[in-house]
Enzyme design. Structure first.
Site, PDB file in Angstrom:
ATOM      1  N   ARG A 175       0.814  -1.227   0.000  1.00 39.73           N
ATOM      2  CA  ARG A 175       0.000   0.000   0.000  1.00 39.73           C
ATOM      3  C   ARG A 175       0.837   1.261   0.000  1.00 39.73           C
ATOM      4  O   ARG A 175       0.398   2.310  -0.448  1.00 39.73           O
ATOM      5  CB  ARG A 175      -0.864   0.032   1.284  1.00 39.73           C
ATOM      6  CG  ARG A 175      -1.791  -1.123   1.456  1.00 39.73           C
ATOM      7  CD  ARG A 175      -2.161  -1.323   2.913  1.00 39.73           C
ATOM      8  NE  ARG A 175      -1.037  -1.882   3.677  1.00 39.73           N
ATOM      9  CZ  ARG A 175      -1.039  -2.125   4.967  1.00 39.73           C
ATOM     10  NH1 ARG A 175      -2.117  -1.842   5.679  1.00 39.73           N
ATOM     11  NH2 ARG A 175       0.022  -2.634   5.566  1.00 39.73           N
ATOM     12  N   GLU A 228      -6.817  -2.789 -15.285  1.00 45.62           N
ATOM     13  CA  GLU A 228      -7.857  -3.098 -16.269  1.00 45.62           C
ATOM     14  C   GLU A 228      -9.164  -3.421 -15.533  1.00 45.62           C
ATOM     15  O   GLU A 228      -9.147  -4.098 -14.508  1.00 45.62           O
ATOM     16  CB  GLU A 228      -7.330  -4.323 -17.024  1.00 45.62           C
ATOM     17  CG  GLU A 228      -8.248  -4.982 -17.936  1.00 45.62           C
ATOM     18  CD  GLU A 228      -7.550  -6.174 -18.639  1.00 45.62           C
ATOM     19  OE1 GLU A 228      -6.349  -6.450 -18.421  1.00 45.62           O
ATOM     20  OE2 GLU A 228      -8.242  -6.824 -19.411  1.00 45.62           O
ATOM     21  N   GLY A 264     -12.858  -5.140 -14.978  1.00 44.04           N
ATOM     22  CA  GLY A 264     -13.693  -6.295 -15.342  1.00 44.04           C
ATOM     23  C   GLY A 264     -15.158  -5.900 -15.405  1.00 44.04           C
ATOM     24  O   GLY A 264     -16.024  -6.749 -15.616  1.00 44.04           O
ATOM     25  N   ASN A 323       8.132   4.598  -5.726  1.00 44.59           N
ATOM     26  CA  ASN A 323       9.447   5.210  -5.519  1.00 44.59           C
ATOM     27  C   ASN A 323      10.440   4.112  -5.104  1.00 44.59           C
ATOM     28  O   ASN A 323      10.038   2.983  -4.775  1.00 44.59           O
ATOM     29  CB  ASN A 323       9.355   6.363  -4.502  1.00 44.59           C
ATOM     30  CG  ASN A 323       8.915   5.902  -3.134  1.00 44.59           C
ATOM     31  OD1 ASN A 323       9.469   4.951  -2.586  1.00 44.59           O
ATOM     32  ND2 ASN A 323       7.913   6.563  -2.560  1.00 44.59           N
ATOM     33  N   ARG A 348       9.072 -10.095  -1.926  1.00 46.49           N
ATOM     34  CA  ARG A 348       8.554 -10.859  -3.067  1.00 46.49           C
ATOM     35  C   ARG A 348       9.649 -11.534  -3.881  1.00 46.49           C
ATOM     36  O   ARG A 348       9.421 -11.925  -5.037  1.00 46.49           O
ATOM     37  CB  ARG A 348       7.698  -9.946  -3.948  1.00 46.49           C
ATOM     38  CG  ARG A 348       6.507  -9.330  -3.226  1.00 46.49           C
ATOM     39  CD  ARG A 348       5.579 -10.354  -2.600  1.00 46.49           C
ATOM     40  NE  ARG A 348       4.433  -9.717  -1.943  1.00 46.49           N
ATOM     41  CZ  ARG A 348       3.450 -10.370  -1.356  1.00 46.49           C
ATOM     42  NH1 ARG A 348       3.455 -11.704  -1.319  1.00 46.49           N
ATOM     43  NH2 ARG A 348       2.460  -9.734  -0.757  1.00 46.49           N
TER      44      ARG A 348
HETATM   45  C1  LIG Z   1       5.493 -14.760   1.830  1.00 50.14           C
HETATM   46  C2  LIG Z   1       4.284 -13.932   2.148  1.00 50.14           C
HETATM   47  C3  LIG Z   1       3.143 -14.546   2.636  1.00 50.14           C
HETATM   48  C4  LIG Z   1       2.000 -13.782   2.941  1.00 50.14           C
HETATM   49  N1  LIG Z   1       0.877 -14.410   3.411  1.00 50.14           N
HETATM   50  C5  LIG Z   1      -0.227 -13.676   3.701  1.00 50.14           C
HETATM   51  C6  LIG Z   1      -1.418 -14.291   4.188  1.00 50.14           C
HETATM   52  O1  LIG Z   1      -1.487 -15.513   4.356  1.00 50.14           O
HETATM   53  N2  LIG Z   1      -2.500 -13.513   4.444  1.00 50.14           N
HETATM   54  C7  LIG Z   1      -2.483 -12.144   4.281  1.00 50.14           C
HETATM   55  O2  LIG Z   1      -3.480 -11.475   4.536  1.00 50.14           O
HETATM   56  N3  LIG Z   1      -1.354 -11.526   3.809  1.00 50.14           N
HETATM   57  C8  LIG Z   1      -0.258 -12.248   3.512  1.00 50.14           C
HETATM   58  N4  LIG Z   1       0.863 -11.621   3.027  1.00 50.14           N
HETATM   59  C9  LIG Z   1       0.817 -10.173   2.768  1.00 50.14           C
HETATM   60  C10 LIG Z   1       1.503  -9.378   3.889  1.00 50.14           C
HETATM   61  O3  LIG Z   1       0.831  -9.567   5.134  1.00 50.14           O
HETATM   62  C11 LIG Z   1       1.519  -7.884   3.531  1.00 50.14           C
HETATM   63  O4  LIG Z   1       0.201  -7.424   3.384  1.00 50.14           O
HETATM   64  C12 LIG Z   1       2.267  -7.604   2.251  1.00 50.14           C
HETATM   65  O5  LIG Z   1       3.481  -8.304   2.202  1.00 50.14           O
HETATM   66  C13 LIG Z   1       2.538  -6.099   2.142  1.00 50.14           C
HETATM   67  O6  LIG Z   1       3.505  -5.771   3.103  1.00 50.14           O
HETATM   68  P1  LIG Z   1       3.477  -4.410   3.889  1.00 50.14           P
HETATM   69  O7  LIG Z   1       2.221  -4.257   4.694  1.00 50.14           O
HETATM   70  O8  LIG Z   1       4.786  -4.340   4.637  1.00 50.14           O
HETATM   71  O9  LIG Z   1       3.517  -3.366   2.667  1.00 50.14           O
HETATM   72  P2  LIG Z   1       2.939  -1.851   2.612  1.00 50.14           P
HETATM   73  O10 LIG Z   1       1.470  -1.884   2.752  1.00 50.14           O
HETATM   74  O11 LIG Z   1       3.466  -1.265   1.351  1.00 50.14           O
HETATM   75  O12 LIG Z   1       3.557  -1.172   3.860  1.00 50.14           O
HETATM   76  C14 LIG Z   1       4.934  -0.832   3.934  1.00 50.14           C
HETATM   77  C15 LIG Z   1       5.280  -0.510   5.387  1.00 50.14           C
HETATM   78  O13 LIG Z   1       4.542   0.628   5.824  1.00 50.14           O
HETATM   79  C16 LIG Z   1       4.160   0.444   7.197  1.00 50.14           C
HETATM   80  N5  LIG Z   1       2.687   0.413   7.292  1.00 50.14           N
HETATM   81  C17 LIG Z   1       1.815   0.252   6.257  1.00 50.14           C
HETATM   82  N6  LIG Z   1       0.542   0.293   6.707  1.00 50.14           N
HETATM   83  C18 LIG Z   1       0.607   0.447   8.028  1.00 50.14           C
HETATM   84  C19 LIG Z   1      -0.368   0.511   9.051  1.00 50.14           C
HETATM   85  N7  LIG Z   1      -1.665   0.425   8.801  1.00 50.14           N
HETATM   86  N8  LIG Z   1       0.029   0.659  10.312  1.00 50.14           N
HETATM   87  C20 LIG Z   1       1.343   0.740  10.616  1.00 50.14           C
HETATM   88  N9  LIG Z   1       2.354   0.667   9.697  1.00 50.14           N
HETATM   89  C21 LIG Z   1       1.977   0.519   8.421  1.00 50.14           C
HETATM   90  C22 LIG Z   1       4.793  -0.854   7.660  1.00 50.14           C
HETATM   91  O14 LIG Z   1       6.065  -0.584   8.193  1.00 50.14           O
HETATM   92  C23 LIG Z   1       4.933  -1.623   6.374  1.00 50.14           C
HETATM   93  O15 LIG Z   1       5.930  -2.629   6.398  1.00 50.14           O
HETATM   94  C24 LIG Z   1       2.013 -12.358   2.731  1.00 50.14           C
HETATM   95  C25 LIG Z   1       3.178 -11.754   2.252  1.00 50.14           C
HETATM   96  C26 LIG Z   1       4.308 -12.526   1.948  1.00 50.14           C
HETATM   97  C27 LIG Z   1       5.528 -11.828   1.406  1.00 50.14           C
END
Ligand SMILES: Cc1cc2nc3c(=O)[nH]c(=O)nc-3n(C[C@H](O)[C@H](O)[C@H](O)COP(=O)(O)OP(=O)(O)OC[C@H]3O[C@@H](n4cnc5c(N)ncnc54)[C@H](O)[C@@H]3O)c2cc1C
Length: 240
Positions: free
Chosen positions: A86, A94, A96, A183, A194
């Protein structure tokens, strides 16, 4: 009724980019130089030394001064995962609802590991290669499911059913195109989760298909920000 297309390719195509390693160094230098921040053409050692320091000490915000836009064509299962990133990412996908979805469906290439081995652990998923017969069967099952699903999709479209409802019959193997802009900081956060690198500080075990896309994105990223990419790798692929 149109026939379906089976595809294995996941494409990541650069649309535009802005910024480079020097821009990141400039953004960081304002911290200590104030109004005198902009040094034209700082020496390369200065840029790489500063980026190394920023990366190692998790000074992340200078890495937000840049932008890369890619157009990605991938199965919807990739989008379900990619769109979870996010922060620092913008997406347009695209529809649907406003257009018919093209009958292009994903089938794994032969070299995609796909069979759960004995002792499989879902927390650390790793798969064996399919033998020839297993691989043919997987393709057969996928193709049969796709054909049936698309037939029902088209039948509903012909009835005049809302596309946004008719699509419910299609699975996550159908392709969708998306513009993604991020960015360098957001890109590194994405790449750290990933891609699988055994030597990473926090090795991740991503879905094969999102890793294929991530590796292609990483090649484009490294071509525009080579120093940042090198320091990211040397810092255990931890995003600053
Ligand atoms: C191998 C793997 C397995 C996964 N399995 C699952 C699964 O089974 N079920 C599932 O639902 N998801 C799963 N995910 C998704 C994972 O939980 C994350 O949603 C996804 O990797 C995005 O990561 P992120 O939230 O760090 O990224 P971003 O949303 O880009 O956030 C980047 C960083 O911003 C900060 N941040 C963002 N939002 C907030 C917030 N609301 N509060 C505080 N800090 C914030 C955090 O430091 C975060 O790391 C998986 C991911 C991976 C890589």
């Amino acid at each position: 009724m149109s026939d379906i297309t089976l595809a294995s390719e996941i494409t990541v195509e650069e649309i535009q980019h802005a910024g480079d390693d020097a821009m990141i160094a400039h953004a960081a230098m304002v911290s200590t130089r104030g109004g005198a921040a902009h040094v034209p053409d700082p020496p390369e050692e200065k840029i790489s030394g500063l980026i190394r320091f920023l990366m190692a000490n998790r000074h992340g915000t200078p890495f937000e001064h840049g932008s890369l836009t890619v157009r990605v064509h991938a199965p919807i299962k990739v989008w379900r995962e990619w769109h979870r990133h996010r922060v620092g990412w913008s997406y347009n996908e695209e529809s649907g609802r406003y257009k018919d979805l093209e009958p292009v469906f994903y089938v794994p290439p032969r070299e995609r590991p796909m069979i759960r081995p004995d002792g499989f652990k879902s927390a650390r998923p790793a798969f064996d290669f399919a033998d020839k017969d297993q691989y043919e069967l997987v393709r057969m099952h996928l193709e049969a499911g796709y054909r049936t699903a698309y037939l029902h999709y088209q039948a509903m479209l012909e009835m005049g059913v809302d596309r946004g409802l008719a699509r419910d019959v299609l699975g996550v193997g159908i392709y969708s195109a998306c513009y993604c802009t991020a960015n360098p900081r957001g890109i590194m956060a994405f790449l750290s989760l990933r891609t699988y690198e055994p030597g990473a500080k926090f090795p991740s075990r991503p879905l094969h298909e999102i890793e294929v896309a991530a590796r292609k994105l990483e090649t484009i990223f490294a071509s525009h920000w080579p120093v940042t990419h090198k320091e990211f790798c040397e810092n255990g692929r931890v995003a600053p």
